[in-house]
Motif scaffolding. Sequence first.
Motif, PDB file in Angstrom:
ATOM      1  N   LYS A 191      36.916  46.189  42.912  1.00 57.58           N
ATOM      2  CA  LYS A 191      36.234  44.894  42.999  1.00 57.58           C
ATOM      3  C   LYS A 191      35.838  44.404  41.600  1.00 57.58           C
ATOM      4  O   LYS A 191      35.958  43.238  41.278  1.00 57.58           O
ATOM      5  N   TYR A 192      35.368  45.307  40.745  1.00 56.70           N
ATOM      6  CA  TYR A 192      34.942  44.926  39.408  1.00 56.70           C
ATOM      7  C   TYR A 192      36.125  44.612  38.497  1.00 56.70           C
ATOM      8  O   TYR A 192      36.013  43.788  37.600  1.00 56.70           O
ATOM      9  N   ILE A 226      39.087  40.331  35.276  1.00 59.87           N
ATOM     10  CA  ILE A 226      40.292  39.515  35.117  1.00 59.87           C
ATOM     11  C   ILE A 226      39.945  38.041  35.287  1.00 59.87           C
ATOM     12  O   ILE A 226      40.410  37.187  34.526  1.00 59.87           O
ATOM     13  N   PHE A 227      39.083  37.747  36.250  1.00 61.11           N
ATOM     14  CA  PHE A 227      38.640  36.373  36.495  1.00 61.11           C
ATOM     15  C   PHE A 227      37.957  35.806  35.251  1.00 61.11           C
ATOM     16  O   PHE A 227      38.234  34.692  34.824  1.00 61.11           O
ATOM     17  N   PHE A 228      37.058  36.587  34.625  1.00 65.46           N
ATOM     18  CA  PHE A 228      36.337  36.102  33.446  1.00 65.46           C
ATOM     19  C   PHE A 228      37.219  36.015  32.212  1.00 65.46           C
ATOM     20  O   PHE A 228      36.927  35.268  31.292  1.00 65.46           O
ATOM     21  N   PRO A 265      40.185  30.172  29.403  1.00 62.71           N
ATOM     22  CA  PRO A 265      41.345  29.480  28.812  1.00 62.71           C
ATOM     23  C   PRO A 265      41.960  28.447  29.756  1.00 62.71           C
ATOM     24  O   PRO A 265      42.390  27.374  29.313  1.00 62.71           O
ATOM     25  N   LEU A 266      41.993  28.748  31.055  1.00 58.64           N
ATOM     26  CA  LEU A 266      42.540  27.783  32.013  1.00 58.64           C
ATOM     27  C   LEU A 266      41.680  26.524  32.080  1.00 58.64           C
ATOM     28  O   LEU A 266      42.203  25.411  32.156  1.00 58.64           O
TER      29      LEU A 266
END
Length: 111
Positions: A4-5, A10-12, A17-18
Amino acid sequence: MNNKYKKGWIFFLVCPPLIFLAVSYIVMLLWNCLLPEILGVKSITFWQAMGILVLSKILFGGFHGKFGQGMRELKEKKMRERMRELSPEEREKFKEVWRNRCESGFFNRNK
């Protein structure tokens, strides 16, 4: 480390940049739709829009969000804790030193 972490990290790593790319694209679209007709300027490319965003950050210091507020609150909290730890005599001495600094400051030099 829990799976989960790993997804959270990866999300952060991927999201900022996106978001920056998306905002650059929006700046390009708004510039090209509005400013050529209003001011008679040339259209810009995606990379020029990205440069305008970076330049505006450098010149105007925007995009602070909550991080800047959080750091300011952290510094204020630390200062309040330091003041609470002072004895009444030390606190009064501190106030007197700052009162003298303010009285002899830049704006009072011309008097």
